[in-house]
Write a protein that holds these residues in place. Structure first.
Motif, mmCIF file in Angstrom:
data_model
loop_
_atom_site.group_PDB
_atom_site.id
_atom_site.type_symbol
_atom_site.label_atom_id
_atom_site.label_comp_id
_atom_site.label_asym_id
_atom_site.label_seq_id
_atom_site.Cartn_x
_atom_site.Cartn_y
_atom_site.Cartn_z
ATOM 1 N N LYS A 66 0.758 -1.146 -0.028
ATOM 2 C CA LYS A 66 0.034 -0.164 -0.003
ATOM 3 C C LYS A 66 1.045 1.261 0.093
ATOM 4 O O LYS A 66 0.683 2.040 -0.669
ATOM 5 C CB LYS A 66 -0.846 -0.035 1.348
ATOM 6 N N ASN A 67 1.922 1.112 0.800
ATOM 7 C CA ASN A 67 2.698 2.288 0.845
ATOM 8 C C ASN A 67 3.502 2.729 -0.463
ATOM 9 O O ASN A 67 3.576 3.814 -0.816
ATOM 10 C CB ASN A 67 3.936 2.262 2.020
ATOM 11 N N THR A 97 0.999 4.303 -2.675
ATOM 12 C CA THR A 97 0.933 5.677 -2.421
ATOM 13 C C THR A 97 1.906 6.373 -3.110
ATOM 14 O O THR A 97 1.732 7.598 -3.461
ATOM 15 C CB THR A 97 0.670 5.726 -0.821
ATOM 16 N N ASN A 119 1.929 9.455 -5.651
ATOM 17 C CA ASN A 119 2.343 10.827 -5.255
ATOM 18 C C ASN A 119 3.207 11.597 -6.286
ATOM 19 O O ASN A 119 3.237 12.389 -6.609
ATOM 20 C CB ASN A 119 2.824 10.951 -4.114
#
Length: 102
Positions: A40-41, A44, A48
């Motif tokens: 998930k990180n 993300t 970004n």
């Protein structure tokens, strides 16, 4: 309790049910949650980077869209022309008449 229910491992991931079931059999609860957090990180962070590089300003978004449209058109043009040439080999004027085209 974690290993008794099928719903718990499936709640934390987006994997197909059989893959999630297999993963839950050899990972502990904390390992499984940590691995999903890393995925998930990473997603993300990628989102970004893409947002900051392309979609943050109107000028870069416009350049991205126009560049994509021009590149997409060129790719489609090459593919369709290649398919047309292949389907009509020996029937087109530049194939039959000497000194014309390729």
């Amino acid at each position: 309790r974690w290993s008794r229910t099928l719903e718990a491992p499936l709640r934390f991931c987006r994997l197909p049910p059989l893959v999630a079931l297999a993963a839950s059999s050899f990972l502990s609860k904390t390992d499984y949650i940590d691995s999903m957090a890393v995925v998930k990180n990473a997603g993300t962070q990628l989102r970004n980077v893409v947002y900051n590089a392309i979609f943050k300003r109107n000028t870069t978004t416009l350049a991205f869209v126009l560049g994509g449209a021009i590149a997409g058109e060129a790719i489609v043009h090459k593919v369709v022309d290649g398919a047309w040439e292949s389907a009509n080999k020996g029937k087109l004027s530049h194939h039959v008449l000497p000194g014309e085209g390729a």
